[in-house]
Design an enzyme around this catalytic site. Structure first.
Site, PDB file in Angstrom:
ATOM      1  N   PHE A 114       0.845  -1.189   0.000  1.00  0.00           N
ATOM      2  CA  PHE A 114       0.000   0.000   0.000  1.00  0.00           C
ATOM      3  C   PHE A 114       0.879   1.238   0.000  1.00  0.00           C
ATOM      4  CE2 PHE A 114      -4.544   1.118   0.959  1.00  0.00           C
ATOM      5  CZ  PHE A 114      -5.095   0.085   0.244  1.00  0.00           C
ATOM      6  N   GLN A 139      -8.071  14.607   3.353  1.00  0.00           N
ATOM      7  CA  GLN A 139      -7.355  13.750   2.411  1.00  0.00           C
ATOM      8  C   GLN A 139      -8.069  13.638   1.074  1.00  0.00           C
ATOM      9  OE1 GLN A 139      -6.678   9.259   3.097  1.00  0.00           O
ATOM     10  NE2 GLN A 139      -4.656  10.192   3.025  1.00  0.00           N
ATOM     11  N   HIS A 197      -8.080  11.412  -2.097  1.00  0.00           N
ATOM     12  CA  HIS A 197      -7.597  10.134  -2.627  1.00  0.00           C
ATOM     13  C   HIS A 197      -7.251  10.357  -4.087  1.00  0.00           C
ATOM     14  CE1 HIS A 197      -7.333   5.919  -3.664  1.00  0.00           C
ATOM     15  NE2 HIS A 197      -7.490   5.585  -2.401  1.00  0.00           N
ATOM     16  N   LEU A 257     -14.594   5.546  -5.199  1.00  0.00           N
ATOM     17  CA  LEU A 257     -13.228   5.176  -4.854  1.00  0.00           C
ATOM     18  C   LEU A 257     -12.729   3.991  -5.674  1.00  0.00           C
ATOM     19  CD1 LEU A 257     -10.784   5.084  -2.811  1.00  0.00           C
ATOM     20  CD2 LEU A 257     -12.195   3.597  -1.419  1.00  0.00           C
ATOM     21  N   GLU A 306      -6.447   2.093  -3.446  1.00  0.00           N
ATOM     22  CA  GLU A 306      -5.003   2.150  -3.569  1.00  0.00           C
ATOM     23  C   GLU A 306      -4.441   0.771  -3.912  1.00  0.00           C
ATOM     24  OE1 GLU A 306      -3.454   5.050  -0.998  1.00  0.00           O
ATOM     25  OE2 GLU A 306      -1.925   3.692  -0.250  1.00  0.00           O
ATOM     26  N   ARG A 343      -0.822   9.397  -0.383  1.00  0.00           N
ATOM     27  CA  ARG A 343      -1.956   9.963  -1.110  1.00  0.00           C
ATOM     28  C   ARG A 343      -1.840  11.458  -1.334  1.00  0.00           C
ATOM     29  NH1 ARG A 343      -6.671   6.416   1.949  1.00  0.00           N
ATOM     30  NH2 ARG A 343      -6.147   4.469   0.874  1.00  0.00           N
ATOM     31  N   HIS A 365     -11.692  12.171   0.421  1.00  0.00           N
ATOM     32  CA  HIS A 365     -11.849  10.797   0.856  1.00  0.00           C
ATOM     33  C   HIS A 365     -11.957  10.670   2.365  1.00  0.00           C
ATOM     34  CE1 HIS A 365     -11.535   6.500   0.715  1.00  0.00           C
ATOM     35  NE2 HIS A 365     -10.364   6.449   1.286  1.00  0.00           N
ATOM     36  N   ARG A 377      -3.159  10.677   6.331  1.00  0.00           N
ATOM     37  CA  ARG A 377      -3.317   9.299   6.747  1.00  0.00           C
ATOM     38  C   ARG A 377      -2.746   8.355   5.705  1.00  0.00           C
ATOM     39  NH1 ARG A 377      -6.985   5.241   5.730  1.00  0.00           N
ATOM     40  NH2 ARG A 377      -8.300   6.558   4.422  1.00  0.00           N
TER      41      ARG A 377
END
Lengths: 117, 247, 586, 128
Positions: free
Chosen positions: C117, C231, C233, C243, C246, C288, C356, C391
């Site tokens: 990730f 955040q 994304h 979404l 990731e 991100r 996100h 995050r």
């Protein structure tokens, strides 16, 4: 009690459905040919008495015939019960008693006659 | 951005005002990329703020927006407006459930039934966390995986004629989840779930119309789960009959 | 008004709420738990999380590595005691979920599999194909059905917290199907109500993500923390903002601009890695914030692809093959086909950054406590300062497990040690006030403002002023706009007067909540004159540890803008350094 | 009060094509039952001896009314077999390694066995 019936009857229905799917078409076909009689053009005669008796005289034949007839009856009785319920007939208890009753009598008769052959 | 014209006939019902539901028609000029939910949202935002319905994720995973679209149970967020272009489309609350208000149905029945099938891992002995994970091969996972994909949108209940006729029936989604746990290699609860599943309103009310599986927007096959459950329930019944019932 | 007496009231029945409820019920079956949510548990937005949950399990990994990734990923705005506790507890919680039946994807030998990730140095993300959040939510929900002490109040819309004698003693909520108000009287309250991504026009968040719990706490005097950190994304599906996990990049998907060029190498995340061989913490596996910022720069340079739904770049997974995509990313494929008409097996998918996650939220500490005794908060609605300024993907699912359990432990202890009588008359008075507020809102007539209209202005203003890149000028404008919208909010009129499932009313309440929080985002961002993580100022491009290695606190001031204050960051072993995502190349 | 929409208990299966097909499938049981009774009748006849078999069973089958019924029964029985095999993969999915055997393969195997079995029976019955 209801619990008992459902699993028992369903298993007979399922077994009967599978068995009849494999066995009934060809048997029905033979019956149909036999019912049309033996025309003069030489198609061999089928379902003659000796043939039937020979088939049902041995234990394998008896067992096969018993299983087929009996399971088919239970299959039909159970499925008809569900179908009639679907059609709106709410006398489920009566339908069950009559249907399963016929299947039971048929089962006993089949056994009785087969033993006699 | 060419437009798609939609005529929505939405079933309206407010228990405080109406004796029974009635249809109300809205003309909506939709963008081509819209889902039916977007068209309904447009009505809510721009035309009639009194319209009530449930929705959230808009990606077919939260299961909120199940409704009857043109007579079929669908997720409103997953059907394109193009499928109904220049047509009258009836939008109704999910069939077979009481209508709470407009497109909102009462779902308490399902929530109760879900609980009854014990949809969680049951074990005779818990392995401590420190001992690590229960080993499970990819094949063992695959065995039940598809039945974990149910989003509880209840489209299957709306499609099920047996549930319509016999509301006591546990129904497709709850039973598919029972099967999901029964077939999980980590679970040992089959015998316990059997008590509930073997009741007449358990697996036996299913007459295998297959319409639940046809309706499922997540390609789960509850009809298959039901048939497998009937076999498992029968086997378990025979086992108990001869005194070998405990899994 | 109906009175429900309970021991622990939990607001929100998503991942955090369910984990908290189970933890209470498991260890203290004699305590009553009231689980209150405006939606049925399975509708909660945890279900939309795709990629997975991070926790150290494999032998090549270590707690220190997870710690370092998280602290660096958060641009050192993380509280390091919190991070340390988190990485330590993470594996246990994920194993616990496994024991509860979560269908984690497996390795051939039957052990749990992990995937790479963004921003993580080692593969450590546990995943259930690309529906990890969905499976976590349903596993928790179904497991929660085991516990008779958990009483759910599904479709109860929480209106206000009840505070008396300096502590939180309950919550007042509306039964949505009847419009009746219920007063929940509790010894401790845990807020698990999720984020507020719907403040923005283009968001991966579901319609329910309107920050109700955060706003409730904020109004009750609890400060919000670090709300300016929002955040984006990097890979939201064009048109809808759905979404695309990731995990797409973890499995080897790459980002290309209009020329097919892998542009991330131009933004400090190169050198380019070979196709199909993703390298951790490099290129597409950067964090991100950096990836979303790179998109913005490409857009400025004219390298993006203009479409009717805005500018886009491409997420290219065509080299992964159908089998791999179907096994690891089935949802991504389904979503792309359904919502964009593009099959990722055959074509690159058009994407753009999309709001996100809120790093900020209700100010909580390592114990999931807010500054108000008896009030706890967990998950996206809270800010335990685990995520800092950005995050890392797959930390949030684990966060709600770890801190759900922590909150449960502490809420139980608080409830057990608190034998003081509830201040019934004071609580009833507050509940009556909430009743009056609702009645006034429903019955008000002659208003000229529409909910959808104000909402559209709010989302537009936040995106323009407090988007990926911010300036004094845009932020000030947004602050003014939001302040103005809050005034105009008094002029809305509800057309739906029904008591039954009045979504007009709920949307009005949600809008009020979002407007209050939008102000904390904009004001916090305006006050933070530096760039850090997801908060990027074109007028203050550098990180300023001297002045701003601090958490922003925003205090509610009624109709006025919030009072901004600061709070120290806890630093134990990692001194602020450089965030390096260049695969070691300089 | 929530509104409960009325459901017809007698005509619901006409509302949807899939429901109708299902009802037809259920009603095949009538003919399965009839044919089972015919077999039972035949067994009884065999048990009663040569003369009774021909007189009270086989000859009865040749009446025009019986022939029509037999034709219909045979057609329905074939339909039953096909419908049954179609859904068998759902009831008994087979997992080989990780993957499931495609439903078509399972149904196909049923058909192969069915045809072979039928040919053998036809051969021994003396049809060819």
């Amino acid at each position: 009690m209801a619990k008992v019936n459902k699993a028992l009857f369903w298993s007979l229905f399922a077994a009967g459905g599978t068995l009849t799917a494999f066995v009934f078409p060809v048997l029905a076909l033979i019956t149909l040919i036999a019912a049309h009689g033996s025309p003069p053009d030489g198609i061999p005669e089928i379902m003659k008495f000796e043939q039937m008796q020979g088939l049902l005289a041995n234990w394998f034949g008896k067992l096969a015939a018993f299983g087929t007839v009996s399971l088919a009856l239970w299959h039909a009785a159970h499925r008809l019960r569900v179908g009639l319920h679907g059609l709106g007939l709410r006398a489920d208890g009566l339908v069950a008693v009559v249907g399963y009753g016929i299947a039971l009598v048929g089962t006993i008769l089949a056994a009785y006659w087969l033993v006699q052959i | 951005m060419s437009a798609v014209q939609l005529e929505l006939e939405i079933l309206r019902y407010d228990p405080e005002k109406d004796q029974e539901p009635h249809f109300q028609t809205y003309q909506v000029a939709c963008q081509e990329e819209w889902m039916v939910l977007d068209a309904i949202n447009h009505v809510k935002d721009e035309v009639d703020t009194t319209l009530s319905y449930r929705w959230s994720c808009h990606m077919a995973v939260c299961g909120s927006c199940g409704m009857m679209i043109d007579g079929q149970p669908k997720l409103a967020c997953k059907v394109s407006v193009k499928d109904y272009a220049n047509k009258k489309v009836r939008i109704e609350p999910l069939a077979n459930f009481p209508i709470e208000r407009d497109l909102v149905v009462v779902q308490d029945d399902f929530m109760e039934k879900l609980k009854r099938v014990k949809p969680y891992i049951i074990r005779k002995e818990e392995q401590p966390i420190e001992a690590g994970e229960y080993k499970q091969s990819p094949a063992e996972l695959k065995k039940f995986k598809q039945f974990t994909l149910c989003i509880n949108c209840l489209c299957c209940y709306a499609a099920c004629p047996e549930y319509a006729l016999t509301p006591e029936f546990m129904g497709p989604a709850a039973l598919a989840l029972a099967h999901r746990y029964n077939t999980d290699s980590r679970d040992q609860g089959l015998a316990e779930r059997h008590k509930e599943l073997s009741k007449p309103e358990g697996v036996w009310d299913c007459s295998f119309t297959d319409t639940c599986s046809i309706a499922c927007p997540k390609h789960v096959d509850p009809a298959s789960a039901l048939q497998q459950l009937k076999i498992a329930t029968t086997v378990q019944w025979y086992k108990e009959l001869i005194g070998m019932g405990d899994k | 008004m109906e009175l429900i007496k309970t021991d622990i009231a939990i607001v929100g029945a998503g991942g955090a709420g369910l984990r908290t409820a189970i933890a209470v019920a498991e260890s203290n079956p004699d305590l009553k738990v009231a689980l209150i949510s405006k939606v049925y548990p399975m509708r909660s937005h945890t279900c939309a999380a795709e990629g997975g949950a991070a926790g150290v399990i494999k032998s090549d990994d270590s707690l220190d590595l997870h710690f370092n990734d998280t602290v660096g990923g958060g641009d050192w705005l993380t509280d390091q005691d919190v991070v340390e506790y988190f990485v330590n507890e993470a594996p246990k919680e994920l194993l616990q979920l496994e024991h509860w039946g979560c269908p984690w994807s497996r390795e051939p030998n039957g052990s749990v599999g992990v995937r790479p990730f963004g921003g993580m140095k080692i593969k450590r993300t546990w995943f259930a194909a690309d529906k990890s959040g969905f499976h976590i939510l349903h596993t928790l929900f179904q497991t929660s059905l085991k516990y008779p002490s958990i009483e759910r109040f599904d479709e109860f819309f929480s209106i206000d917290l009840l505070m008396a004698d300096g502590r939180c003693q309950g919550v007042v909520a509306m039964e949505m199907k009847s419009g009746r108000l219920f007063r929940f009287q509790a010894k401790a309250v845990v807020l698990c109500s999720g984020g507020a991504g719907r403040m923005f026009p283009f968001s991966t968040n579901g319609a329910i993500k309107t920050g109700d719990g955060t706003a409730m706490a904020y109004r009750a005097g609890v400060p919000t923390k670090d709300m300016e950190f929002v955040q984006y994304h990097p890979t939201g599906l064009l048109a809808t903002g759905i979404l695309l996990t990731e995990g797409c990049r973890g499995e080897g998907g790459v980002l290309r601009n209009k020329d097919g060029y892998r542009y991330l190498q131009d933004y400090g995340m190169g050198p380019e890695t070979p196709l199909g061989e993703p390298v951790l913490k490099t290129m597409e596996l950067g964090p991100r914030d950096r990836l979303s910022q790179a998109f913005w720069h490409e857009q400025q340079k004219g390298n993006t692809i203009p479409t009717s739904w805005g500018d886009s770049t491409h997420l290219d997974m065509t080299h992964l093959g159908e089998k791999h995509i179907d096994e690891r990313l089935p949802l991504v494929r389904e979503l792309s086909i359904t919502y964009a008409g593009v099959d990722p097996v055959k074509e690159p998918v058009p994407i753009r950054p999309v709001v996100h996650y809120m790093m900020g939220g209700i100010h909580t500490n390592i114990d999931a406590e807010t500054p108000v005794p008896g009030l706890f908060a967990v998950g996206e609605c809270a800010c335990a300062s685990l995520n800092g300024a950005n995050r890392l993907g797959s930390n949030s699912l684990t966060e709600l497990l770890v801190f759900g359990k922590r909150a449960a432990t502490n809420a139980v202890e608080f409830a057990r040690n608190r034998n003081a009588e509830a201040n019934e008359s004071e609580l009833q008075e507050q509940a009556d006030k909430a009743q009056t507020k609702i009645r006034e809102l429903v019955q008000r007539s002659g208003g000229t403002e529409s909910i959808a209209g104000l909402r559209a202005e709010m989302t537009k203003s936040l995106e323009e002023g407090a988007g990926i890149y911010r300036t004094e000028e845009t932020l000030q404008k947004t602050c003014n706009t939001i302040a103005d919208l809050r005034k105009r909010y008094a002029g809305i009129e509800l057309h739906d007067k029904s008591n039954v499932f009045n979504t007009d009313l709920f949307q009005a309440l949600e809008l009020g909540n979002m407007l209050a929080l939008a102000q904390t985002v904009a004001e916090g961002a305006l006050a933070r004159k530096e760039s850090r993580g997801s908060h990027q100022r074109l007028d203050y491009e550098a990180r300023d540890d001297e002045q701003y290695l601090k958490h922003t606190l925003a205090y509610y001031q009624g109709d006025e803008a919030p009072r901004i204050d600061y709070h120290d960051v806890v630093i134990t072993k990692s001194k602020p350094g450089v965030r390096d995502y260049s695969g070691g190349a300089k | 009060m929530a509104y409960v929409r009325p459901v017809s208990k007698t005509t619901w299966y006409l509302k949807d094509r899939n429901y109708t097909i299902h009802m037809i499938n259920e009603l095949t049981s009538v003919f399965i039952g009839l044919y089972a009774l015919l077999l039972l009748w035949g067994i009884g006849a065999v048990a009663s001896g040569d003369k009774a078999y021909y007189q009270f069973f086989l000859e009865c089958l040749t009446s025009p009314g019986m022939l029509v019924l037999l034709w219909v029964t045979t057609i329905v029985i074939f339909y039953h077999a096909i419908a049954w095999f179609k859904v068998t993969p759902k009831a008994m999915p087979i997992q080989k390694g990780e993957a499931f055997v495609p439903g078509g393969v399972i149904a196909g195997a049923h058909y192969v066995i069915w045809v072979l079995f039928s040919l053998v029976v036809l051969y021994f019955a003396g049809v060819f």
